[in-house]
Design a protein around this motif. Structure first.
Motif, PDB file in Angstrom:
ATOM      1  N   ASP A 131       0.797  -1.238   0.000  1.00 41.29           N
ATOM      2  CA  ASP A 131       0.000   0.000   0.000  1.00 41.29           C
ATOM      3  C   ASP A 131       0.830   1.290   0.000  1.00 41.29           C
ATOM      4  N   GLU A 171     -10.456  -1.714 -10.427  1.00 41.69           N
ATOM      5  CA  GLU A 171     -10.253  -1.502  -8.984  1.00 41.69           C
ATOM      6  C   GLU A 171      -8.929  -2.102  -8.534  1.00 41.69           C
ATOM      7  N   MET A 173      -5.920  -2.376  -5.153  1.00 41.73           N
ATOM      8  CA  MET A 173      -5.822  -2.360  -3.694  1.00 41.73           C
ATOM      9  C   MET A 173      -5.196  -1.051  -3.205  1.00 41.73           C
ATOM     10  N   ARG A 175      -5.916  -0.232   0.443  1.00 43.99           N
ATOM     11  CA  ARG A 175      -6.619   0.015   1.719  1.00 43.99           C
ATOM     12  C   ARG A 175      -7.131   1.444   1.735  1.00 43.99           C
ATOM     13  N   SER A 225      -9.434   3.271  -6.493  1.00 46.73           N
ATOM     14  CA  SER A 225      -8.903   2.685  -5.257  1.00 46.73           C
ATOM     15  C   SER A 225     -10.006   1.903  -4.554  1.00 46.73           C
ATOM     16  N   GLU A 226      -9.672   0.740  -4.036  1.00 55.75           N
ATOM     17  CA  GLU A 226     -10.689  -0.069  -3.353  1.00 55.75           C
ATOM     18  C   GLU A 226     -11.334   0.735  -2.223  1.00 55.75           C
ATOM     19  N   SER A 227     -12.585   0.448  -1.994  1.00 51.63           N
ATOM     20  CA  SER A 227     -13.324   1.134  -0.929  1.00 51.63           C
ATOM     21  C   SER A 227     -14.578   0.312  -0.670  1.00 51.63           C
ATOM     22  N   GLY A 231     -16.319   1.489  -4.527  1.00 54.99           N
ATOM     23  CA  GLY A 231     -15.336   0.832  -5.368  1.00 54.99           C
ATOM     24  C   GLY A 231     -15.715   0.969  -6.838  1.00 54.99           C
ATOM     25  N   ILE A 252     -11.917  -6.058 -11.252  1.00 51.27           N
ATOM     26  CA  ILE A 252     -11.351  -5.925  -9.901  1.00 51.27           C
ATOM     27  C   ILE A 252     -10.110  -6.815  -9.843  1.00 51.27           C
ATOM     28  N   GLY A 254      -7.889  -7.542  -7.492  1.00 52.03           N
ATOM     29  CA  GLY A 254      -7.838  -8.471  -6.349  1.00 52.03           C
ATOM     30  C   GLY A 254      -6.441  -8.914  -5.950  1.00 52.03           C
TER      31      GLY A 254
END
Ligand code: F6P
Length: 325
Positions: A131, A171, A173, A175, A225-227, A231, A252, A254
């Motif tokens: 991240d 999408e 990762m 965080r 960004s993932e959310s 998302g 996505i 993943g």
């Protein structure tokens, strides 16, 4: 102060490419300086359950190129309790471990900070997370590899996006941090990035659509960004509703983002920071994360490293904006 003879290493939290290179660097550098080393399995869980093995230089042979972590990893709930940490401390003493090197992200270094304070145990942290969200270091171990992995994936998606003239919301990762999204967007020539640091999601999507990207281009890539709530699916649904004329797809990426052989940059970073951890111990540094700033190894107190305001470089946002016209 207790003389440090034996160093325990563990990896904790989400695995990151380059963790093995870091384990190797810590182990070899420690042995080279006369310490003995023990590998702690499954992060703090292994400390609580006494899953600890002696490490030699051979224990870390041929791992520099491997993704994941040979020590395994976990997000330990037990370590968040005083009873769990007490058990961990007792096992540490039983095993003759005098200092800990913890390789992990924000949660892992927060755990190290509490443990170090509670039991007066010397702990050194290495920033191991894809991240890149630890404060006081320009880079974290794993971030560069993941950025490259995302870039490879998006390049492939662009081929099909272009052929079908579609908008793709991809999408990634991160965080609560947008480093992966923003920098991969720049690296891939994407039209936009939607990141948590840039407050209002309406603004970000509205900005992208408002520029009428589709007038001049036959396909678009938006990295999101993932959310939990906003998302890629959320944005795709909104565009489908508000602009039914657009052909929209979602991808996505993943957990494939966390895998793979570490890049040269991550291996070198892990080597320098791993050796830096042992230098820190010899230097009587305590409770610091070893980081890199302007290509220099630095020591950042845990309390600063885990701050949540690393901040996105506004210039990157400007560059993405200018280049995506
Ligand atoms: O912190 C690393 C990370 O990969 C984040 O980017 C992501 O939100 C999270 O871990 C996913 O965790 P898990 O592997 O438990 O699903």
């Amino acid at each position: 102060m207790v003389e440090i003879k034996c160093i325990g290493i563990l990896t904790s939290g989400g695995d990151a490419p380059g963790m093995n290179a870091a384990i190797r660097a810590v182990t070899r550098s420690a042995i080279c300086k006369g310490f003995t080393v023990k590998g702690i399995m499954r992060g703090y869980e292994g400390l609580i359950n006494n899953e600890i093995v002696p490490f030699t230089t051979e224990s870390v042979s041929n791992i520099i190129s491997r993704g994941g972590t040979i020590l395994k990893t976990a997000r330990s709930k037990d370590f968040q309790t005083p009873e769990g940490r007490q058990k961990a401390y007792e096992n540490m003493k039983k095993q003759g471990i005098d200092a800990l090197v913890v390789i992990g992200g924000n949660g892992s270094l927060t755990g190290a900070r509490i443990f170090a304070k509670e039991f007066d145990v010397p702990c050194i942290g290495l920033p191991g997370t894809i991240d890149n969200d630890l404060y006081g270091t320009d880079l974290t171990i794993g971030y560069d590899t993941t950025l490259n992995t995302i870039m490879d994936c998006v390049d492939k998606i662009k081929d099909t996006a272009n052929s079908h003239e579609r908008i793709f919301f991809i999408e990634v990762m991160g965080r609560d941090a947008g480093f992966l999204a923003l920098n991969s967007a720049i690296a891939c020539g994407a039209e936009a990035a939607i990141i948590p640091e840039e407050l209002m999601e309406e603004d970000q999507l509205g900005h992208f659509i408002g520029r009428g990207i589709r007038k001049s281009k036959n396909s678009s890539i938006v990295i999101v960004s993932e959310s939990p709530k906003c998302g890629a699916m959320y944005y795709a649904d909104r565009v489908k509703k508000e602009y039914p004329e657009y052909d929209v797809r979602v991808s996505i990426l993943g957990h494939l983002q966390r895998g793979g052989s570490p890049s040269a940059r991550d291996r070198i970073l892990a080597a320098r920071l791993g050796a830096g951890a042992i230098d820190a111990i010899l230097d009587d540094q305590r409770n610091v994360m070893v980081g890199i700033r302007n290509n220099e190894v630095v020591y950042v107190p845990f309390k600063d490293a885990i701050r949540s305001d690393k901040g996105i470089n506004q210039d990157l946002i400007r560059v993405l904006d200018e280049l995506s016209i």
